[in-house]
Design a protein around this motif. Sequence first.
Motif, PDB file in Angstrom:
ATOM      1  N   LEU A 633     -23.301  30.743 101.885  1.00 54.11           N
ATOM      2  CA  LEU A 633     -22.134  30.243 101.153  1.00 54.11           C
ATOM      3  C   LEU A 633     -22.190  28.725 100.990  1.00 54.11           C
ATOM      4  N   LEU A 634     -22.574  28.010 102.047  1.00 54.51           N
ATOM      5  CA  LEU A 634     -22.657  26.554 101.956  1.00 54.51           C
ATOM      6  C   LEU A 634     -23.748  26.126 100.989  1.00 54.51           C
ATOM      7  N   ALA A 635     -24.873  26.852 101.003  1.00 54.49           N
ATOM      8  CA  ALA A 635     -25.950  26.514 100.077  1.00 54.49           C
ATOM      9  C   ALA A 635     -25.511  26.704  98.627  1.00 54.49           C
ATOM     10  N   ALA A 636     -24.570  27.627  98.417  1.00 52.83           N
ATOM     11  CA  ALA A 636     -24.040  27.848  97.071  1.00 52.83           C
ATOM     12  C   ALA A 636     -22.932  26.861  96.720  1.00 52.83           C
ATOM     13  N   GLY A 637     -22.634  25.904  97.626  1.00 51.24           N
ATOM     14  CA  GLY A 637     -21.622  24.891  97.354  1.00 51.24           C
ATOM     15  C   GLY A 637     -20.205  25.320  97.626  1.00 51.24           C
ATOM     16  N   ARG A 638     -20.013  26.399  98.390  1.00 52.45           N
ATOM     17  CA  ARG A 638     -18.666  26.917  98.623  1.00 52.45           C
ATOM     18  C   ARG A 638     -18.184  26.545 100.024  1.00 52.45           C
ATOM     19  N   PRO A 639     -16.959  26.007 100.195  1.00 59.77           N
ATOM     20  CA  PRO A 639     -16.433  25.717 101.534  1.00 59.77           C
ATOM     21  C   PRO A 639     -16.260  27.012 102.340  1.00 59.77           C
ATOM     22  N   VAL A 640     -16.356  26.878 103.654  1.00 58.44           N
ATOM     23  CA  VAL A 640     -16.258  28.028 104.560  1.00 58.44           C
ATOM     24  C   VAL A 640     -15.309  27.667 105.701  1.00 58.44           C
ATOM     25  N   PHE A 641     -14.346  28.553 105.975  1.00 59.82           N
ATOM     26  CA  PHE A 641     -13.459  28.401 107.127  1.00 59.82           C
ATOM     27  C   PHE A 641     -13.760  29.540 108.094  1.00 59.82           C
ATOM     28  N   THR A 689     -22.001  32.596 120.534  1.00 54.12           N
ATOM     29  CA  THR A 689     -22.052  31.649 121.651  1.00 54.12           C
ATOM     30  C   THR A 689     -22.844  30.409 121.276  1.00 54.12           C
ATOM     31  N   GLN A 690     -23.982  30.596 120.622  1.00 53.77           N
ATOM     32  CA  GLN A 690     -24.808  29.464 120.219  1.00 53.77           C
ATOM     33  C   GLN A 690     -24.107  28.596 119.182  1.00 53.77           C
ATOM     34  N   GLU A 691     -23.380  29.224 118.255  1.00 57.69           N
ATOM     35  CA  GLU A 691     -22.666  28.450 117.241  1.00 57.69           C
ATOM     36  C   GLU A 691     -21.533  27.647 117.881  1.00 57.69           C
ATOM     37  N   LEU A 692     -20.838  28.244 118.851  1.00 58.28           N
ATOM     38  CA  LEU A 692     -19.794  27.502 119.557  1.00 58.28           C
ATOM     39  C   LEU A 692     -20.391  26.304 120.292  1.00 58.28           C
ATOM     40  N   ALA A 693     -21.552  26.510 120.935  1.00 59.72           N
ATOM     41  CA  ALA A 693     -22.203  25.398 121.637  1.00 59.72           C
ATOM     42  C   ALA A 693     -22.592  24.299 120.658  1.00 59.72           C
ATOM     43  N   ARG A 694     -23.048  24.677 119.457  1.00 57.51           N
ATOM     44  CA  ARG A 694     -23.421  23.677 118.459  1.00 57.51           C
ATOM     45  C   ARG A 694     -22.210  22.849 118.041  1.00 57.51           C
ATOM     46  N   LEU A 695     -21.029  23.468 118.090  1.00 54.13           N
ATOM     47  CA  LEU A 695     -19.801  22.770 117.735  1.00 54.13           C
ATOM     48  C   LEU A 695     -19.201  22.018 118.915  1.00 54.13           C
ATOM     49  N   GLY A 696     -19.873  22.070 120.080  1.00 53.85           N
ATOM     50  CA  GLY A 696     -19.346  21.401 121.257  1.00 53.85           C
ATOM     51  C   GLY A 696     -18.220  22.163 121.924  1.00 53.85           C
ATOM     52  N   ARG A 697     -18.205  23.494 121.794  1.00 52.95           N
ATOM     53  CA  ARG A 697     -17.157  24.332 122.376  1.00 52.95           C
ATOM     54  C   ARG A 697     -17.800  25.401 123.260  1.00 52.95           C
ATOM     55  N   SER A 698     -16.976  25.954 124.176  1.00 52.85           N
ATOM     56  CA  SER A 698     -17.480  26.984 125.071  1.00 52.85           C
ATOM     57  C   SER A 698     -16.542  28.179 125.160  1.00 52.85           C
ATOM     58  N   GLY A 699     -15.477  28.201 124.370  1.00 52.66           N
ATOM     59  CA  GLY A 699     -14.539  29.308 124.406  1.00 52.66           C
ATOM     60  C   GLY A 699     -13.754  29.372 123.114  1.00 52.66           C
ATOM     61  N   VAL A 700     -12.903  30.387 123.004  1.00 53.75           N
ATOM     62  CA  VAL A 700     -12.085  30.587 121.818  1.00 53.75           C
ATOM     63  C   VAL A 700     -10.617  30.405 122.210  1.00 53.75           C
ATOM     64  N   PRO A 701      -9.741  30.051 121.223  1.00 53.52           N
ATOM     65  CA  PRO A 701      -9.995  29.981 119.789  1.00 53.52           C
ATOM     66  C   PRO A 701     -10.653  28.672 119.360  1.00 53.52           C
ATOM     67  N   VAL A 702     -11.435  28.772 118.293  1.00 53.28           N
ATOM     68  CA  VAL A 702     -11.995  27.602 117.620  1.00 53.28           C
ATOM     69  C   VAL A 702     -11.874  27.862 116.117  1.00 53.28           C
ATOM     70  N   TYR A 703     -11.410  26.867 115.377  1.00 52.18           N
ATOM     71  CA  TYR A 703     -11.227  26.986 113.929  1.00 52.18           C
ATOM     72  C   TYR A 703     -11.969  25.830 113.269  1.00 52.18           C
ATOM     73  N   VAL A 704     -12.905  26.151 112.380  1.00 53.62           N
ATOM     74  CA  VAL A 704     -13.785  25.140 111.794  1.00 53.62           C
ATOM     75  C   VAL A 704     -13.795  25.298 110.280  1.00 53.62           C
ATOM     76  N   LEU A 705     -13.620  24.181 109.592  1.00 54.30           N
ATOM     77  CA  LEU A 705     -13.725  24.152 108.132  1.00 54.30           C
ATOM     78  C   LEU A 705     -15.011  23.410 107.768  1.00 54.30           C
ATOM     79  N   HIS A 706     -15.923  24.119 107.088  1.00 56.43           N
ATOM     80  CA  HIS A 706     -17.175  23.533 106.608  1.00 56.43           C
ATOM     81  C   HIS A 706     -17.046  23.281 105.106  1.00 56.43           C
TER      82      HIS A 706
END
Length: 733
Positions: A633-641, A689-706
């Motif tokens: 989706l990002l490669a297609a230029g579309r924002p992702v939440f 888990t790996q994506e959360l670590a990449r964002l500097g997080r280790s638990g939920v909830p996490v909300y990210v807008l790309h």
Amino acid sequence: MRTMRETMRRAARALAAGLLAALLPLWVAAQGGLAGLPGSGGTAGAPGERARTEYAQVQLLAHAPQGVAAGRPLWLGLRIEHAPEWHTYWHNPGDSGLPIELNWTLPDGVQAGAIQWPTPRKFPLGDLANYGYDGTVLLPVPVTLPAGWQGAGLPVQLHATWLICRRECVPEEATLRLELPAGVPIAQHAAEFEAAWAAAPRALPQARAELRVDEAGLHVRASGLPADWRGRALEFFPETANLIAPGAPWTQGWDGDAWRATLPFNPYRSETAAKLAFVLARAEAGHGPAAAGVRLEADVQGTWPAVALPDAPAAPATAPAAPAGGTGPTPLGLTLALLGALLGGMILNLMPCVFPVLAIKVIAFQAHGADARAHRLGGLAYTAGVVLSFLALGGLLLALRSASEAVGWGFQLQNPWVVAGLTVLFTFIALNLAGLFELRQLAPSGLAGLQLRHPLADAFLTGVLATAVASPCTAPFMGASLGLAVTLPAPAALAVFGALGLGMALPYLAASWWPGLARRLPRPGPWMETFRQAMAFPMLAAAIWLLWVLGQQSGIHGAAALLLLLLALTWVLWALGRRARALAALGVLALLALGWSVGPAVVRDADGGAPAAQASPADGAWAPWSAARQAELLAAGRPVFVDFTAAWCVTCQVNKAAVLRDAAVLRDAEEAGIALLRADWTRRDPAITQELARLGRSGVPVYVLHVPGRSPQVLTEVLSVGEVRAAFQAARR
């Protein structure tokens, strides 16, 4: 050999057993009367040495010029023929993408080495850039046979997965097999292997590199490069991801025979390095294999600019470079993490998941009346239970991570064994509070007498219980602190977990030492029995919540099986409360029979095999998250939440109902063209888990807008409609 998955399962079972074995006896004694890639965009070919997918053709090749035998060279390789304009990724994919993964199935003792990566090519896309391959590429892998190996042949199976992209991205996979005869030279593809080795980055004895970092970026100076490179533009490929911004403008030039460059940092980098390996190659237009590059490695001089925690004030750039052997915590960064954990622990008391156990503590608090000494000792015991429990959970999490297990905060409730055990425990406590039975009726007289000798055990146990139900939650300020904690050395990480526990216990500890509070408490009386029985309902609500979580993990059959077990347990406790031994014995027999026949259904999906829960009609705008789908989706230029959530996270469910299903929020997302993805962490998922670590997080909830071309925006843990709408509307600009 015990696998990591078996280790994780055994650890979870041990944790569940420990909870029941340790908590129930303490409660009896102390309480007295209170007591791969998901999905595939292509179709894998039939088993064999070739497979065709939608955008590639792959083939498994072998090279053994002296025959397949111990001590002789043996190479395997995956050849990928990309469709025109499509590409796959290097082991550092750049701004987005995923590296190719090769999973081998070989006989015992036969070892496949790492991919000998050819020199990659850069693929710009707007403000972003990726590193990878197009045209035809061969990825060679060395194979070692054990000494004394003998056999008529060597069976080989490869399951390969890759993300292939143009402007859009598609995950693909294939399973390939070969049977290599022993002792027979295999050299049909010698020219392709020779070309692949020649394309690999090489080390030049005379080449030297100097690296320095400051606020302006990464400064590189390289000398001793090939003479025909002088005056030409080069490409820089770091082997460590997330350090630089591959698609951002950068400067380079030649100073005599030395090449110099300054590269901008990734504004959302999660790494630093005391030593950096990288590849330099000529910048070439066109397609197909890139010319061989030069691999260099050098110590990094200077000070890495600090990256601010998303939930904390920015730290000044005074942190020293990480020592050799890994990154280390800066004093200010650790201080911020400790403060964030302390504040997050205090706010954790306001989370809905903690209320049922705190209600029990209120009963004990009222029971002490105006006895200031009892209040203070109880506060200290409760604090000890909370802090020690957080340290134990943190230590187990760090131990599992050191064993290469992809786990994060709240990992224990990702396993149905733990969820089922806590459901039983909460139901047991609720029935006791409701007056169905008295614990002194169940315990031997010697065990029940422990309350007289150890009156603080109930306060300590309440702290343990509070931690057990609070651990899946993430409060404001906690996310960044826990994300940093799991990257720190063990002593510093445990200090963060201890600060989190102290923060959670601090309000009650302070209240227990405030003399004026005791004088304001109502005197003990008949009202306390009514209050005690009323507190059974929050405990039953917690048990229902856990039962729902189990249903998400193991399906309706698992939840129904646990309900039957709880029914039999209630029968036994009721009979014991009435001193009806014959009825109690009948209930015990029913409990054992149910445990033998339907009990396995409760946890049959501990490895994640349960069907996914049915989505609510209100969730129709949301699609399942995967790293490949996000990259596409990002490669297609579309924002992702992305909503990182779990069924066992009460805060997640509150945010979902109050904010993420709001009609105005969904309308703003549609108008801004934002793709809504949900990463469900209810069951263990290493990719999440790996994506959360990449964002500097280790638990939920996490909300990210790309948003393409911008740094990811991490929202707060407790959402509001206004915050999400403002972020969505800003994504349109």
